[in-house]
Design a protein around this motif. Structure first.
Motif, PDB file in Angstrom:
ATOM      1  N   ILE A 266       0.837  -1.209   0.000  1.00  0.00           N
ATOM      2  CA  ILE A 266       0.000   0.000   0.000  1.00  0.00           C
ATOM      3  C   ILE A 266       0.869   1.256   0.000  1.00  0.00           C
ATOM      4  CG2 ILE A 266      -1.722   1.306   1.303  1.00  0.00           C
ATOM      5  CD1 ILE A 266      -2.840  -1.380   2.285  1.00  0.00           C
ATOM      6  N   ASN A 267       1.952   1.243   0.793  1.00  0.00           N
ATOM      7  CA  ASN A 267       2.881   2.379   0.806  1.00  0.00           C
ATOM      8  C   ASN A 267       3.474   2.612  -0.580  1.00  0.00           C
ATOM      9  OD1 ASN A 267       2.716   3.323   3.446  1.00  0.00           O
ATOM     10  ND2 ASN A 267       4.213   1.854   4.203  1.00  0.00           N
ATOM     11  N   TYR A 268       3.830   1.528  -1.250  1.00  0.00           N
ATOM     12  CA  TYR A 268       4.413   1.618  -2.593  1.00  0.00           C
ATOM     13  C   TYR A 268       3.419   2.238  -3.572  1.00  0.00           C
ATOM     14  CZ  TYR A 268       6.292   0.111  -7.106  1.00  0.00           C
ATOM     15  OH  TYR A 268       6.754   0.085  -8.397  1.00  0.00           O
ATOM     16  N   ILE A 269       2.158   1.773  -3.512  1.00  0.00           N
ATOM     17  CA  ILE A 269       1.130   2.307  -4.411  1.00  0.00           C
ATOM     18  C   ILE A 269       0.869   3.789  -4.134  1.00  0.00           C
ATOM     19  CG2 ILE A 269      -1.321   2.147  -5.034  1.00  0.00           C
ATOM     20  CD1 ILE A 269      -1.096  -0.895  -4.497  1.00  0.00           C
ATOM     21  N   PHE A 270       0.775   4.138  -2.838  1.00  0.00           N
ATOM     22  CA  PHE A 270       0.545   5.541  -2.462  1.00  0.00           C
ATOM     23  C   PHE A 270       1.699   6.431  -2.920  1.00  0.00           C
ATOM     24  CE2 PHE A 270      -3.259   4.670  -0.318  1.00  0.00           C
ATOM     25  CZ  PHE A 270      -3.781   5.851   0.209  1.00  0.00           C
ATOM     26  N   ASN A 271       2.943   5.945  -2.727  1.00  0.00           N
ATOM     27  CA  ASN A 271       4.110   6.722  -3.175  1.00  0.00           C
ATOM     28  C   ASN A 271       4.091   6.916  -4.682  1.00  0.00           C
ATOM     29  OD1 ASN A 271       5.860   7.621  -1.037  1.00  0.00           O
ATOM     30  ND2 ASN A 271       6.209   5.473  -0.538  1.00  0.00           N
ATOM     31  N   GLN A 279       1.163   5.475   5.379  1.00  0.00           N
ATOM     32  CA  GLN A 279       1.298   5.777   6.800  1.00  0.00           C
ATOM     33  C   GLN A 279       1.409   7.280   7.046  1.00  0.00           C
ATOM     34  OE1 GLN A 279       4.421   2.675   7.204  1.00  0.00           O
ATOM     35  NE2 GLN A 279       3.533   2.292   9.212  1.00  0.00           N
ATOM     36  N   SER A 280       2.097   7.987   6.148  1.00  0.00           N
ATOM     37  CA  SER A 280       2.197   9.444   6.294  1.00  0.00           C
ATOM     38  C   SER A 280       0.834  10.099   6.083  1.00  0.00           C
ATOM     39  CB  SER A 280       3.202  10.008   5.284  1.00  0.00           C
ATOM     40  OG  SER A 280       4.506   9.550   5.566  1.00  0.00           O
ATOM     41  N   ALA A 281       0.070   9.578   5.117  1.00  0.00           N
ATOM     42  CA  ALA A 281      -1.275  10.104   4.878  1.00  0.00           C
ATOM     43  C   ALA A 281      -2.158   9.900   6.105  1.00  0.00           C
ATOM     44  CB  ALA A 281      -1.898   9.417   3.660  1.00  0.00           C
ATOM     45  N   LEU A 282      -2.072   8.705   6.695  1.00  0.00           N
ATOM     46  CA  LEU A 282      -2.822   8.438   7.924  1.00  0.00           C
ATOM     47  C   LEU A 282      -2.340   9.337   9.052  1.00  0.00           C
ATOM     48  CD1 LEU A 282      -3.013   4.523   7.921  1.00  0.00           C
ATOM     49  CD2 LEU A 282      -4.889   6.117   7.497  1.00  0.00           C
ATOM     50  N   GLY A 283      -1.016   9.608   9.057  1.00  0.00           N
ATOM     51  CA  GLY A 283      -0.438  10.474  10.079  1.00  0.00           C
ATOM     52  C   GLY A 283      -1.057  11.854  10.074  1.00  0.00           C
ATOM     53  N   ASN A 298       5.103  19.513  16.228  1.00  0.00           N
ATOM     54  CA  ASN A 298       6.069  19.106  15.201  1.00  0.00           C
ATOM     55  C   ASN A 298       6.247  17.589  15.121  1.00  0.00           C
ATOM     56  OD1 ASN A 298       7.363  19.275  17.797  1.00  0.00           O
ATOM     57  ND2 ASN A 298       9.334  19.085  16.765  1.00  0.00           N
ATOM     58  N   GLU A 299       5.659  16.842  16.066  1.00  0.00           N
ATOM     59  CA  GLU A 299       5.781  15.381  16.051  1.00  0.00           C
ATOM     60  C   GLU A 299       4.437  14.682  15.839  1.00  0.00           C
ATOM     61  OE1 GLU A 299       9.638  14.864  19.023  1.00  0.00           O
ATOM     62  OE2 GLU A 299       7.629  14.718  19.872  1.00  0.00           O
ATOM     63  N   THR A 300       3.388  15.462  15.596  1.00  0.00           N
ATOM     64  CA  THR A 300       2.047  14.879  15.518  1.00  0.00           C
ATOM     65  C   THR A 300       1.857  13.966  14.306  1.00  0.00           C
ATOM     66  OG1 THR A 300       1.267  16.907  14.435  1.00  0.00           O
ATOM     67  CG2 THR A 300       0.873  16.701  16.809  1.00  0.00           C
ATOM     68  N   VAL A 301       2.470  14.301  13.173  1.00  0.00           N
ATOM     69  CA  VAL A 301       2.293  13.469  11.969  1.00  0.00           C
ATOM     70  C   VAL A 301       2.942  12.103  12.162  1.00  0.00           C
ATOM     71  CG1 VAL A 301       2.817  13.245   9.514  1.00  0.00           C
ATOM     72  CG2 VAL A 301       2.084  15.450  10.433  1.00  0.00           C
ATOM     73  N   GLN A 302       4.156  12.094  12.722  1.00  0.00           N
ATOM     74  CA  GLN A 302       4.824  10.813  12.979  1.00  0.00           C
ATOM     75  C   GLN A 302       4.041   9.997  13.999  1.00  0.00           C
ATOM     76  OE1 GLN A 302       8.744  12.733  13.856  1.00  0.00           O
ATOM     77  NE2 GLN A 302       9.573  11.062  12.625  1.00  0.00           N
ATOM     78  N   ALA A 303       3.627  10.649  15.092  1.00  0.00           N
ATOM     79  CA  ALA A 303       2.858   9.950  16.126  1.00  0.00           C
ATOM     80  C   ALA A 303       1.523   9.460  15.572  1.00  0.00           C
ATOM     81  CB  ALA A 303       2.625  10.875  17.318  1.00  0.00           C
ATOM     82  N   GLY A 304       0.842  10.315  14.813  1.00  0.00           N
ATOM     83  CA  GLY A 304      -0.441   9.940  14.237  1.00  0.00           C
ATOM     84  C   GLY A 304      -0.321   8.769  13.279  1.00  0.00           C
ATOM     85  N   GLY A 305       0.775   8.717  12.525  1.00  0.00           N
ATOM     86  CA  GLY A 305       0.993   7.608  11.595  1.00  0.00           C
ATOM     87  C   GLY A 305       1.130   6.277  12.319  1.00  0.00           C
TER      88      GLY A 305
END
Length: 395
Positions: A266-271, A279-283, A298-305
């Motif tokens: 899924i990551n490959y297709i999204f990229n 995962q970044s989109a979900l983040g 500044n860490e919310t996207v990583q944590a959210g992912g």
């Protein structure tokens, strides 16, 4: 600032719970406030006192030693297959579950574990005023896990209402099995694993009180009776526990293989299409929630992912992803995310719980399937509540 974020996180949980509550006027504030107060006191004692820190150190050391004992058996069977100095996840993290399973079997055999569950559940019932069965499942789920706990309540399943069944399942999904706690501690800071196990017992019941308030009549408040079936010998119990532990290790490894491979695809297709990983989109979707829980912006996207990964796959997949980035995150973010990860609240668990209940009671299994998404919603709110509260004690 910590108190402000604790307030926003609590408000988020209570608003989201209130919105889907089936009986808003029936929500009882006193038991919710009592359980919240108990969580805060326990968190302070565990994380901010010398005695609490010593207890955490002892538990971490105990599980570390138990994992070493488990690995000694793995090395005897698989010695020479490992790369020198390398860590093979299946061998060093999953297979030692077999040894932990044996210890749980021994504690059950000598009636030590049932005694602990009974009296902790009794104390909890005095605090929240909920039914004996609700408190039994809330506590025993933390020891036995989401599937096994229903085996001990088989005779009660046929007589509990649909409302009570939701509360029981929410507790089961919000807990973890103690047999895999040692594995968690190889990927997360042990203190957060211990705090999450304790917190989730309360958080699940708090959320259930919000979403699913109901009175329990005295004649309906049945306790779990001890199983009086076939008495097995000590060594038969050891053999059964070994096979149970092995099944868990194999099932978890199969889930990891499938989910991680699926996530990579899924990551490959999204990229390829969107120039961003799944995962970044979900983040980005989960970033506002992470921020309200107390994660620095500044860490919310990583944590959210990571949080979203746990929701759509399982906690092991998320923990492995988290392990890769944890060193680059603040202690506050690491603590909040760690506590959020320690539960079975994910899509696959809905199927597991539905199947477990249906195997024991077909009618009740159909009910669980009908409120499956609401069950995931409630158990996720419980994880958010636990993670928000722990952030209050991290500077």
């Amino acid at each position: 600032m910590r108190f402000l974020f604790a307030a926003t996180g609590l408000l988020l949980v209570f608003v989201l719970g209130f919105l889907v509550s089936h009986n808003r006027r029936g929500i009882k504030i006193r038991p919710i406030a009592a359980m919240l107060a108990a969580q805060l006191v326990l968190a302070f004692l565990i994380m901010n006192t010398e005695a609490g820190i010593a207890v955490i150190g002892f538990i971490a050391g105990l599980f570390s030693k138990l994992m070493e004992f488990g690995i000694s058996g793995v090395r005897f069977v698989f010695g020479g297959l490992e790369n020198e100095g390398a860590s093979v996840f299946f061998m060093n993290v999953l297979l030692p579950i077999i040894f932990i399973s044996i210890l749980i079997g021994i504690l059950n055999f000598f009636r030590i574990l049932p005694l602990i569950i009974k009296y902790v559940g009794w104390i909890l019932s005095k605090l929240n005023g909920m039914g004996k069965l609700e408190n039994y499942v809330a506590v025993s789920s933390a020891f036995l896990g989401q599937s096994e706990v229903f085996l001990t309540t088989k005779s009660q399943l046929d007589i509990v209402s649909r409302r009570r069944l939701y509360t029981l399942c929410t507790s089961a999904m919000s807990a973890v099995s103690i047999s895999i706690v040692g594995s968690y501690m190889t990927m997360l800071a042990p203190k957060y694993v211990v705090v999450a196990i304790v917190f989730n017992i309360f958080s699940a019941l708090i959320v259930a009180n919000l979403i699913n308030p109901y009175p329990v009549e005295e004649e309906e408040d049945v306790a779990v009776e001890e199983e009086r079936g076939r008495k097995v010998s000590f060594f038969q119990m050891i053999s059964d526990s070994i096979m149970d532990g092995f099944k868990i290790a194999v099932i978890v490894s199969a889930m990891l293989i499938g989910f991680i491979a699926l996530m990579e695809m899924i990551n490959y297709i999204f990229n390829l299409i969107f120039q961003i990983s799944f995962q970044s989109a979900l983040g980005y979707l989960f970033a506002p929630i992470a921020f309200l829980m107390g994660v620095p912006w500044n860490e919310t996207v990583q944590a959210g992912g990571i949080m979203a990964t746990k929701l759509v796959t399982n906690e092991f997949v998320a923990m492995l992803s988290f392990k890769d980035i944890a060193a680059n995150l603040s202690e506050r973010t690491a603590g909040i995310v760690s506590v959020f990860l320690v539960s079975f609240a994910n899509f696959s668990s809905v199927g597991i719980i539905t199947g477990s209940v249906k195997a024991l009671n077909d009618k009740q299994g159909d009910h669980v399937a009908q409120f499956g998404m609401k069950l995931l919603y409630g158990s996720t709110l419980a994880s958010i509540l636990s993670a928000t509260l722990v952030g209050l004690f991290i500077k």
